[in-house]
Design an enzyme around this catalytic site. Sequence first.
Site: not given
Ligand SMILES: *Cc1c(COP(=O)(O)O)cnc(C)c1O
Length: 391
Positions: A179, A207, A238
């Site tokens: 990320s 992602h 996302k």
């Molecule tokens: C954003 C993210 C999460 C958390 O997900 P949410 O639904 O925002 O709680 C977990 N792992 C990674 C790699 C992320 O980028």
Amino acid sequence: MEIYRRALDGLKEQGMLRTLRRIAGAQGPRVEFDGKNVLLLCSNNYLGLANHPALVEASCEATSRYGVGSGASRLVSGSMDLHFELEERIAAFKSTEAALVFNSGYAANTGILQGLVGPGDVVFSDELNHASIIDGCRLSGARIVVYPHRDTASLEILLKTEMPRRKGHFLIVTDGVFSMDGDAAPLEALAELKERYEALLMVDDAHGTGVLGATGRGTGELFGCLDRIDLHMGTLGKALGSFGAYLAGSRVVVDTLINRSRSFIFSTSLPPGVLAASLAAIDLVDSAEGARRRRALEENRKVFSERLLAGGMDLFGSTSQIVPVMTGEPGPTMQAAERLLDAGIFIQGIRPPTVPAGSCRLRATLMADHQPDELRQAADLILEVLDNRAQ
Ligand SMILES: *Cc1c(COP(=O)(O)O)cnc(C)c1O
């Protein structure tokens, strides 16, 4: 309270204080910030689905029909048709036996790791894994062995070292796309290792889901090893534009999580409107429009990162729509972010503890509905601001 005040003052002095910024309007390619229209380079709404009419309509319709709240935890009274429908759809999407929906990616990672491993087991975790994986490892009580970023040779040595005293499970866990660096995990090599050492492989594709691979199945599809991943974790908030997360895998894993995962058991389930939006999002990812949006995002990634690389920037080896630009120290990073905001570009400066000291960065996240031209201009502005800073 004084002790907190002093700690906050200390953070401020070091350029490390975090504050919330208010934006107006939907998460589009541009948003309104302090009454000004700015280019949004920090949303994970990669495919532009968060405000897509198909998702909005599905959400409104489900809300009218089923109401706003789900009323309880899934195990109490909160398991609705839409939960099961979404899980079947996700399992089909990832070609797994079953899937389980969680309330967020954070809740999924903590719940999956705590539910599947414990004392006597060993988790091998990439040093740059997301905070929710780190917290899940800690919560599980398993032994945690951190391996250097993407370094499968070192990982193999660590696996070998742990073998003689092995008592329980080995689980290798990695982000699909990291990320903060935007690079991808070496999934084929990790799959080799998990097979050789009889470990489970868990991939957090927060992602990659919806974005990577010919049909948006994620990092596993990109590397042609989707079927070698045991535990597919992904998020719905996302690229899919909705909210929540899932684990896709075997039936026995899902049944185990239903019985043991505390973040699943002890929390009110996702509401109907959100579930319906996620279903509509997966349909979109699978459609011709989804393919078109993935192509536009890839085109934007090329335009933006090639411009920055040509300007001599260090992009941390990013190969995805997450494009970090190395800036070094917190002070200059946050000043650059402020200057860019003044110039109409909303981009986040990232500091420790999110990233290691000395590797602060401006982290851009791109969307399918950014215009290539506005990204070219943004890249030029970033180069200009960072150049001035060096002088
Ligand atoms: C954003 C993210 C999460 C958390 O997900 P949410 O639904 O925002 O709680 C977990 N792992 C990674 C790699 C992320 O980028």
